[in-house]
Scaffold this motif. Sequence first.
Motif, PDB file in Angstrom:
ATOM      1  N   GLY A  10      18.251  73.401  57.130  1.00  0.00           N
ATOM      2  CA  GLY A  10      18.675  72.094  57.630  1.00  0.00           C
ATOM      3  C   GLY A  10      19.910  71.620  56.927  1.00  0.00           C
ATOM      4  O   GLY A  10      20.495  72.333  56.126  1.00  0.00           O
ATOM      5  N   TYR A  11      20.310  70.392  57.237  1.00  0.00           N
ATOM      6  CA  TYR A  11      21.502  69.816  56.653  1.00  0.00           C
ATOM      7  C   TYR A  11      21.255  69.227  55.276  1.00  0.00           C
ATOM      8  O   TYR A  11      22.143  69.120  54.464  1.00  0.00           O
ATOM      9  N   VAL A  17      15.904  71.131  59.766  1.00  0.00           N
ATOM     10  CA  VAL A  17      16.080  71.171  61.208  1.00  0.00           C
ATOM     11  C   VAL A  17      15.157  72.240  61.795  1.00  0.00           C
ATOM     12  O   VAL A  17      14.648  72.098  62.890  1.00  0.00           O
ATOM     13  N   ARG A  19      11.793  74.729  60.721  1.00  0.00           N
ATOM     14  CA  ARG A  19      10.732  74.901  59.720  1.00  0.00           C
ATOM     15  C   ARG A  19       9.913  76.159  60.000  1.00  0.00           C
ATOM     16  O   ARG A  19       9.430  76.353  61.111  1.00  0.00           O
ATOM     17  N   GLY A  35      19.773  72.576  69.927  1.00  0.00           N
ATOM     18  CA  GLY A  35      19.001  71.442  69.422  1.00  0.00           C
ATOM     19  C   GLY A  35      19.470  70.147  70.042  1.00  0.00           C
ATOM     20  O   GLY A  35      20.368  70.117  70.879  1.00  0.00           O
ATOM     21  N   ARG A  36      18.852  69.062  69.620  1.00  0.00           N
ATOM     22  CA  ARG A  36      19.216  67.738  70.122  1.00  0.00           C
ATOM     23  C   ARG A  36      20.621  67.378  69.674  1.00  0.00           C
ATOM     24  O   ARG A  36      21.018  67.646  68.561  1.00  0.00           O
ATOM     25  N   GLU A  39      22.978  63.957  66.483  1.00  0.00           N
ATOM     26  CA  GLU A  39      22.593  63.855  65.063  1.00  0.00           C
ATOM     27  C   GLU A  39      23.756  64.125  64.125  1.00  0.00           C
ATOM     28  O   GLU A  39      23.781  63.605  63.018  1.00  0.00           O
TER      29      GLU A  39
END
Length: 90
Positions: A10-11, A17, A19, A35-36, A39
């Motif tokens: 993730g960031y 983001v 798992r 992804g979405r 963000e």
Amino acid sequence: MLELRSITAGYTRNAPVVRDVSLTVGPGESVGLLGRGGEVPGLVAELAPAVGLTPDLLTRRPHEVSDGRLQRACLAPALVLRPACWCATR
């Protein structure tokens, strides 16, 4: 062949983001991650001060920002994690 097992990424360390994902990619195969949206601007706004950038950067077009500031904006998610320099471990 590429094989990944139990990957979490993730960031930031507190907000992964992805798992615990495992993936196998065979020869000649391609994989994409979708992804979405929406963000990333919020993330850059949160990380901008940590790398010496001001919030006004987010309202500018890329050609209105210096190359150095663009580079810091692109690297902000990685730099804020304070990774160990690869050359320091050699």
